[in-house]
Motif scaffolding. Structure first.
Motif, PDB file in Angstrom:
ATOM      1  N   UNK A   1       0.859  -1.211  -0.040  1.00  0.00           N
ATOM      2  CA  UNK A   1       0.056  -0.100   0.097  1.00  0.00           C
ATOM      3  C   UNK A   1       0.615   1.171  -0.041  1.00  0.00           C
ATOM      4  N   UNK A   2       2.100   1.070   0.194  1.00  0.00           N
ATOM      5  CA  UNK A   2       2.994   2.078  -0.024  1.00  0.00           C
ATOM      6  C   UNK A   2       3.431   2.724  -1.491  1.00  0.00           C
ATOM      7  N   UNK A   3       3.025   1.609  -2.430  1.00  0.00           N
ATOM      8  CA  UNK A   3       3.376   1.785  -3.714  1.00  0.00           C
ATOM      9  C   UNK A   3       2.936   3.293  -4.290  1.00  0.00           C
ATOM     10  N   UNK A   4       3.851   3.827  -5.035  1.00  0.00           N
ATOM     11  CA  UNK A   4       3.728   5.297  -5.297  1.00  0.00           C
ATOM     12  C   UNK A   4       4.131   6.332  -4.531  1.00  0.00           C
ATOM     13  N   UNK A   5       4.556   5.975  -3.227  1.00  0.00           N
ATOM     14  CA  UNK A   5       4.993   7.098  -2.295  1.00  0.00           C
ATOM     15  C   UNK A   5       6.587   6.911  -2.362  1.00  0.00           C
ATOM     16  N   UNK A   6       7.247   8.225  -2.404  1.00  0.00           N
ATOM     17  CA  UNK A   6       8.605   8.221  -2.317  1.00  0.00           C
ATOM     18  C   UNK A   6       9.133   8.708  -1.074  1.00  0.00           C
ATOM     19  N   UNK A   7      10.179   7.575  -0.636  1.00  0.00           N
ATOM     20  CA  UNK A   7      10.875   8.123   0.818  1.00  0.00           C
ATOM     21  C   UNK A   7      11.912   9.259   0.349  1.00  0.00           C
TER      22      UNK A   7
END
Length: 319
Positions: free
Chosen positions: A227-233
């Motif tokens: 569910x973190x897919x598409x989020x950039x650290x």
């Protein structure tokens, strides 16, 4: 399982690790908070992520002052304000010595066959004892405790717990089987998360570690959840790793567990998102705001419990 956390029996308050993004100036009793810089570009070219430098959110106001990390524990109400906007104007944090003290205890080795004391097996080892303190204002003895939250998948779990409480059946917890108090609460997290609408409007979120997390990659998971897919650290606030081990009962005699270096509680991971709608943030909050563990090891033992928060842009002075 979530915890254990420090708590106060009388008030029912719970203490969490102070965020690694929090800094404190003791002389002026003033706080400062780290957030990712708005300037893009990686400061660690050898890492796969383009991590930005961290800057103080109130950089202009604290210029020239001496700040040090606020290492300790903060109350749940203070942590909730941090979760909502990434900063907190004023809060107090407590050192570990506030809750416990170390004391030496003696023991004797026992022969497995005769159950008699072994020669030369008298030993002394340090143990932690939870403190009590006398409050002069309200004239009562304050008891610090460990607070642990347990979740049960079985549908009849609540009914079974209600039966235990109603019959006043004693319960025990831990290696020394200390007596514990059981109480029921609604299925709600201890810390209130920002709404999906707020997260969607800002387009960014951070992951705060409520408890230490054991990652295969050391400071971060080998792979972030789906569910973190598409989020950039884009930034990380970390302290020194903590060591985690234990005792395994896989054999008759038992043996020490593997020693891990874990990311400590209070670590903060900052993410930016693109084209995330409210449903994506709602799914993130449902799964990883005081719910599922992100730890690669021992996720059911309380490691890797997280809260999801957000922050306001700003800041100019690097930490």
């Amino acid at each position: 399982m979530a915890g254990p956390f420090w708590g106060k029996r009388e008030e029912g308050s719970v203490y969490f690790p102070a965020p690694a993004a929090a800094y404190f100036n003791k002389e002026q009793d003033e706080y400062a908070w780290l957030i990712p810089s708005q300037e893009t570009g990686s400061i660690f070219p050898d890492l796969p992520e383009e991590l930005r430098s961290l800057v103080f959110a109130n950089g202009e106001e604290i210029s020239g002052k001496d700040f040090s990390p606020a290492q300790g524990w903060i109350e749940d109400a203070a942590l909730e304000k941090f979760i909502q906007n990434g900063t907190h104007e004023n809060f107090s944090y407590e050192k570990e010595e506030k809750f416990s003290c170390s004391e030496l205890r003696s023991g004797i080795g026992v022969d497995e066959d005769s159950f008699a004391a072994k020669d030369g097996m008298f030993f002394i080892t340090p143990r932690m004892r939870v403190k009590r303190e006398w409050d002069k204002q309200i004239r009562t003895l304050r008891q610090y405790v460990f607070s642990v939250q347990l979740r049960f998948a079985a549908e009849d779990a609540r009914a079974q717990l209600e039966k235990i409480i109603r019959k006043n059946i004693g319960a025990f917890f831990g290696g020394e089987r200390g007596r514990v108090k059981i109480s029921l609460r609604k299925n709600a997290p201890l810390i209130q998360a920002p709404s999906p609408a707020v997260l969607t409007e800002k387009g960014r979120f951070f992951v705060y570690l409520c408890t230490p997390s054991i990652f295969e990659e050391g400071w971060r998971p080998k792979q972030w959840p789906a569910c973190f897919c598409g989020a950039k650290l884009i930034g990380v606030a970390l302290r020194k790793p903590c060591r985690v081990s234990g005792w395994s009962h896989e054999t008759a005699k038992g043996k020490p567990r593997r020693l891990f270096h874990a990311a400590p509680g209070g670590s903060v991971y900052y993410f930016e998102t693109k084209d995330w709608d409210e449903s994506k943030f709602a799914a993130l909050l449902e799964q990883y705001h005081f719910s599922k563990s992100i730890s690669d090891y021992y996720p059911c033992a309380g490691f890797g419990i997280t809260c999801i928060g957000t922050w306001n842009e700003g800041g100019s002075h690097a930490a």
